[in-house]
Design an enzyme around this catalytic site. Structure first.
Site, PDB file in Angstrom:
ATOM      1  N   GLU A 297      32.987  43.415  55.966  1.00  9.22           N
ATOM      2  CA  GLU A 297      31.950  42.538  55.423  1.00  9.22           C
ATOM      3  C   GLU A 297      31.272  41.764  56.552  1.00  9.22           C
ATOM      4  O   GLU A 297      31.936  41.206  57.422  1.00  9.22           O
ATOM      5  CB  GLU A 297      32.590  41.566  54.423  1.00  9.22           C
ATOM      6  CG  GLU A 297      31.633  40.549  53.838  1.00  9.22           C
ATOM      7  CD  GLU A 297      32.348  39.503  53.004  1.00  9.22           C
ATOM      8  OE1 GLU A 297      31.668  38.779  52.253  1.00  9.22           O
ATOM      9  OE2 GLU A 297      33.598  39.404  53.091  1.00  9.22           O
ATOM     10  N   LYS A 357      26.403  43.189  46.654  1.00  7.70           N
ATOM     11  CA  LYS A 357      27.523  42.529  45.993  1.00  7.70           C
ATOM     12  C   LYS A 357      27.081  41.945  44.657  1.00  7.70           C
ATOM     13  O   LYS A 357      26.075  41.232  44.570  1.00  7.70           O
ATOM     14  CB  LYS A 357      28.090  41.433  46.894  1.00  7.70           C
ATOM     15  CG  LYS A 357      29.354  40.793  46.364  1.00  7.70           C
ATOM     16  CD  LYS A 357      29.913  39.768  47.346  1.00  7.70           C
ATOM     17  CE  LYS A 357      31.216  39.180  46.826  1.00  7.70           C
ATOM     18  NZ  LYS A 357      31.749  38.150  47.745  1.00  7.70           N
ATOM     19  N   CYS A 407      34.640  41.854  49.438  1.00  7.25           N
ATOM     20  CA  CYS A 407      35.502  40.676  49.416  1.00  7.25           C
ATOM     21  C   CYS A 407      36.285  40.594  48.107  1.00  7.25           C
ATOM     22  O   CYS A 407      36.994  41.525  47.744  1.00  7.25           O
ATOM     23  CB  CYS A 407      34.676  39.416  49.672  1.00  7.25           C
ATOM     24  SG  CYS A 407      35.671  37.953  50.048  1.00  7.25           S
TER      25      CYS A 407
END
Length: 533
Positions: A297, A357, A407
Site C-alpha cells: 500500500e 479502495k 489494508c
C-alpha cells in the site's frame, strides 16, 4: 460493576484480547490461543448469568468489552502519539473512548441476555451465541464498522474446518455458545432448580446435561488442541480445486513511517528501492516463465503525474518488455476528480488495471462528521479519499483472476465475498497490500496476519500479503502460512502460489446476502427463546 466481578471481567477482557495473538515474548508469541478466548467467554457468560439486575449485566458486559477492545487495538496510540504528534494522555484517552463506545454493543447484548439467566444449558447456549453474534455484527457494520478483534480470529486454527461454512462470526458464535452452555451446565442454577425433594436430578435435567456433554466433546477438544481444526480441515474434502500455479515476488520496503511521506528522505528512498527490486524480480520471474510482483500500500506515495517523467517512463518500459505482471499500491486521481487509495496493475500490452479502495478508514482516509477538530490536532497526512465501488473486477492475467484489497479491507469477509457471487468470474487469488508501520513493531502485525488467514479459509483462496513492515506472507487456501519475511526488514519474498476455483458454502451465501443469513438466524433464536418452555 462493583466488587470481585469487576476485576474478573476486566481480566477476562484483557485475556480475550491476548487470545487473538499472544503479545508477549515466548514460544507462542503472536499465535492465537483459542482456549484462553473460550475461558474469557466463560467468565463473561457467568458474569451475565449471575448479575443481580439488568443494569448490573449491562455494566459487566461493558467492562469486559472495553477492556477487551482497548487491549486489542491499544497500538492505535502509536499512530496518534508517535506519528501524529497528539499528546500522550489525549491519545490514550482516544483509544479508551473508542473501546468504550464500541463496547456498548456487547453491553447491550449482556443486558438483553440477562432475561435468560435462569435458562437451562441448551437455551442459555443458544441465546448467548445469538446475542454475541448480533453484537459482533453490529460493531463490524454500523458507522462503517470496525470489527477488528472479533472472537473468531482466535479460532483460526481451532475451528478451521468451520470457516468455509459459517465464517468468522459463526465461529465466534460456536465458541460463545459452548462457553455459555457449559457455564449454565456446571455453574448455573440448573442442578438446584431441577432436583426432586430427595435431591435427585429429574430426567429432563439429566437429558440436558448429557446433550451438553455431547456438544462439549464435539467442539471442546479443538480449543485445547489448537492445530486440531487445521488437522481436520486438511482431511475434509475441499470445496475448491486447483486453478494453476503462479510464481510471485512480494516486496517489503520497510520505509520508516516518519520518513515515508517526506519529499527529501522517504520518497526518493521508496522510488529507488522499489524500482530496483521490481526490475530484479521481473528478471527472475521471467526466467521462470513469468509471474506476479506485488508492492505494498502506497509503496510509491506520489501521484503518477507528480513523479519524475523519466522514472515513470523507465517503470512502464520495463514492464512492457517483461513476461510478468506488477501490482503497485499508490494514490490515484486529481484535485478535480478526487483521490483514491489504489492498486495499479500492469502487464505487457495491457492497459493499466485499477482497483480503488472501497472500505475507507475513519480519520485516516475520511473524516467523520463533527470530528474535523480531532483530526486538526494531529500531524498525519490524512485526507478525504474517494470510495471505490464494491465488487470491482479482478486483475486477469496468465489464467488467474487476482483480486486486490487494501489494508483493513480484509476484515470485511462479506465484502470480499461479493466478488464470488458469480462462480465463473470469481477470483482465484486474493492480494492484500498494507502499511502497518503506523503501529510500530506491535501485535497488530500478528493480528492482521490471522485476519488474512481466516479470509483465505472462508473463501478457500490463497492470500498474498505485501506490506511495508510485515507481515509479508504467502497464505494457502487452508489458511496455512507457506512463506513469510521477517518483520521490520527490507526484502523480497519469492514463492509459488496455487490459484483455486470453486465456491465454499460461505462464499455462496455471503456473496449473495452478506451476513444477513447469520443475523436472521440469531434473531430467530432470540425471538423463539422468548416463548415459554
Amino acid at each position: 460493576m462493583p466488587g470481585r466481578w469487576a476485576w474478573a471481567l476486566l481480566a477476562a477482557g484483557v485475556a480475550h484480547a491476548a487470545a487473538l495473538a499472544w503479545p508477549l515474548p515466548g514460544p507462542v508469541a503472536g499465535q492465537p490461543l483459542p482456549w484462553l478466548q473460550w475461558l474469557a467467554l466463560c467468565v463473561l457468560a457467568a458474569g451475565v448469568r449471575r448479575a443481580p439486575s439488568r443494569a448490573a449485566a449491562f455494566w459487566r458486559g461493558w467492562g469486559f468489552a472495553t477492556a477487551w477492545l482497548a487491549a486489542t487495538f491499544w497500538w492505535l496510540f502509536i499512530s496518534m502519539h508517535v506519528y501524529g504528534g497528539l499528546a500522550a494522555p489525549l491519545a490514550a484517552l482516544a483509544v479508551l473512548a473508542l473501546a468504550a463506545f464500541l463496547g456498548l454493543y456487547t453491553a447491550g447484548m449482556a443486558a438483553l441476555l440477562w432475561r435468560w439467566r435462569r435458562s437451562g444449558p441448551w437455551r442459555y447456549a443458544l441465546v448467548f451465541a445469538a446475542g454475541w453474534t448480533l453484537a459482533e455484527w453490529a460493531r463490524g457494520t454500523w458507522l462503517t464498522g470496525f470489527p477488528w478483534g472479533a472472537a473468531g480470529y482466535a479460532l483460526v486454527d481451532a475451528y478451521a474446518a468451520w470457516a468455509p461454512w459459517v465464517g468468522v462470526y459463526g465461529m465466534g458464535a460456536l465458541s460463545a455458545g459452548l462457553a455459555a452452555g457449559l457455564v449454565a451446565w456446571g455453574l448455573g442454577r440448573l442442578g438446584r432448580e431441577a432436583t426432586s425433594p430427595q435431591g435427585r436430578l429429574v430426567g429432563a435435567a439429566w437429558g440436558a446435561r448429557i446433550a451438553a456433554g455431547v456438544v462439549v466433546l464435539a467442539l471442546g477438544p479443538v480449543l485445547w488442541w489448537p492445530s486440531g481444526g487445521v488437522w481436520l480441515a486438511e482431511r475434509l474434502p475441499a470445496w475448491t480445486a486447483p486453478a494453476g500455479d503462479m510464481p510471485v515476488a512480494l516486496l517489503q520496503g520497510n520505509i520508516p513511517q516518519d520518513e515515508k511521506f517526506t519529499p527529501g528522505v522517504g520518497v526518493p528512498l521508496a522510488l529507488d528501492w522499489y524500482e530496483t527490486q521490481v526490475a530484479e524480480a521481473l528478471r527472475q520471474l521471467d526466467a521462470r516463465g513469468g509471474g506476479l510482483v506485488v508492492a505494498p500500500e502506497t509503496a510509491i506515495p506520489l501521484l503518477p503525474q507528480d513523479m519524475d517523467p523519466a522514472w515513470w517512463a523507465r517503470w512502464l518500459a520495463r514492464i512492457a518488455d517483461s513476461r510478468s505482471a506488477v501490482l503497485l499500491g499508490l494514490p490515484l486521481g486529481s484535485w478535480t476528480e478526487g483521490y483514491t487509495n489504489s492498486v495499479a496493475g500492469w502487464a505487457a500490452s495491457r492497459e493499466m488495471y485499477r482497483y480503488d479502495k472501497h472500505h475507507l478508514v475513519p480519520f485516516g482516509e475520511f473524516v467523520p462528521p463533527l470530528f474535523r477538530w480531532f483530526v486538526a490536532m494531529m500531524d498525519i497526512p490524512l485526507g478525504d479519499f474517494r470510495r471505490g465501488p464494491l465488487g470491482q473486477p479482478p486483475f486477469e492475467w496468465n489464467g488467474q483472476r487476482i483480486a486486490p484489497n487494501v489494508c483493513y479491507e480484509d476484515l470485511f469477509g462479506e465484502e470480499l465475498a461479493v466478488a464470488f457471487h458469480d462462480a465463473s468470474g470469481a477470483p482465484t487469488v486474493l492480494v492484500n497490500v498494507s502499511n502497518i508501520a503506523w503501529f510500530g513493531d506491535t501485535v497488530a502485525i500478528d493480528q492482521h496476519r490471522h485476519i488474512s488467514r481466516l479470509r483465505a479459509l472462508e473463501l478457500q483462496r490463497p492470500m498474498l500479503r505485501a506490506t511495508n513492515t510485515g507481515a509479508t506472507v504467502v497464505i494457502d487456501h487452508l489458511g496455512r502460512v507457506q512463506a513469510e519475511l521477517p518483520r521490520l526488514t527490507r526484502g523480497r519474498l519469492e514463492a509459488t502460489v496455487q490459484g483455486r476455483q470453486g465456491l465454499t458454502p460461505y462464499a455462496r451465501w455471503a456473496g449473495r446476502w452478506g451476513q444477513w443469513p447469520l443475523v436472521g438466524l440469531a434473531l430467530l433464536v432470540l425471538v423463539g427463546a422468548r416463548r415459554p418452555r
